[in-house]
Enzyme design. Structure first.
Site, PDB file in Angstrom:
ATOM      1  N   CYS A  91     -25.669 -43.071 -32.481  1.00 48.92           N
ATOM      2  CA  CYS A  91     -24.598 -42.498 -31.675  1.00 48.92           C
ATOM      3  C   CYS A  91     -23.621 -43.626 -31.345  1.00 48.92           C
ATOM      4  O   CYS A  91     -24.023 -44.668 -30.820  1.00 48.92           O
ATOM      5  CB  CYS A  91     -25.162 -41.884 -30.397  1.00 48.92           C
ATOM      6  N   CYS A  94     -23.600 -44.338 -27.339  1.00 43.65           N
ATOM      7  CA  CYS A  94     -24.713 -44.917 -26.580  1.00 43.65           C
ATOM      8  C   CYS A  94     -25.728 -45.695 -27.407  1.00 43.65           C
ATOM      9  O   CYS A  94     -26.606 -46.348 -26.856  1.00 43.65           O
ATOM     10  CB  CYS A  94     -25.437 -43.836 -25.790  1.00 43.65           C
ATOM     11  N   CYS A 143     -27.136 -39.297 -24.557  1.00 42.51           N
ATOM     12  CA  CYS A 143     -25.941 -39.346 -23.701  1.00 42.51           C
ATOM     13  C   CYS A 143     -25.135 -38.059 -23.690  1.00 42.51           C
ATOM     14  O   CYS A 143     -24.115 -37.978 -23.023  1.00 42.51           O
ATOM     15  CB  CYS A 143     -25.040 -40.508 -24.116  1.00 42.51           C
ATOM     16  N   CYS A 163     -23.621 -31.198 -39.633  1.00 42.92           N
ATOM     17  CA  CYS A 163     -22.259 -31.529 -40.030  1.00 42.92           C
ATOM     18  C   CYS A 163     -21.649 -32.367 -38.893  1.00 42.92           C
ATOM     19  O   CYS A 163     -21.319 -31.823 -37.842  1.00 42.92           O
ATOM     20  CB  CYS A 163     -21.496 -30.230 -40.259  1.00 42.92           C
TER      21      CYS A 163
END
Length: 180
Positions: A91, A94, A143, A163
């Protein structure tokens, strides 16, 4: 004596953990300034509960718009759409580990697509009824950043196609591959 040794060992372990975490902290340009995101960690999986104002201070304008305000990048424009490096996708907000590159496939939909997550709790799912459609939104399990959507037309037996928006992802190559 035993207590001092245990205390010293605990301090050493904490220092090692912090130094490895600092190396993985995300530095971004926010409002023309270099900002270190103190919430970014590739090892900490604890749930983050931050205010919108806190996120706005540490995320770039484009990442903030996608991760916190559910924007979507235009099809075929993301840096990972046709990317095929070997490694892990995290991510971008985070540092939570999301996908391995061996779960990525060419879907031709215009966004990077994966058929499975790294861990069951890497992501969370929410109903998305925007744009006169009903879809399953995929969000970061740590997060709650908007990552993309899940569809049931994937290439494997589970029929899943995650996706994702490239801007919501950060790719880190495998160490063996990075040395070449």
């Amino acid at each position: 004596m035993k207590f001092k040794v245990l205390k010293l060992a605990a301090i050493c372990l904490f220092a090692i953990a912090m130094s490895s975490n600092v190396a993985a902290q995300k530095i971004q340009i926010v409002n023309g300034k270099k900002i270190v995101n103190p919430f970014y960690s590739r090892t900490n999986t604890s749930i983050l509960r931050l205010t919108d104002a806190q996120w706005k201070k540490v995320l770039s304008k484009d990442l903030y718009a996608t991760a916190r305000k559910n924007d979507t990048e235009a099809a075929f424009t993301g840096k990972y759409n046709e990317f095929d490096g070997l490694g892990t996708y995290y991510c971008a907000a985070c540092g939570n580990a999301l996908f391995r590159s061996d779960a990525k496939f060419a879907s031709t939909c215009g966004w990077p697509s994966f058929f499975e997550t790294m861990r069951p709790k890497s992501v969370i799912y929410k109903k998305d009824a925007s744009y006169n459609m009903v879809r399953t939104e995929v969000r970061c399990g740590r997060c709650d950043a908007h990552l993309g959507h899940l569809f049931d037309d994937g290439p494997t037996a589970n029929k899943k196609r995650y996706c994702m928006n490239s801007i919501s992802l950060e790719f880190v190559p495998d160490k063996k591959m990075a040395k070449k």
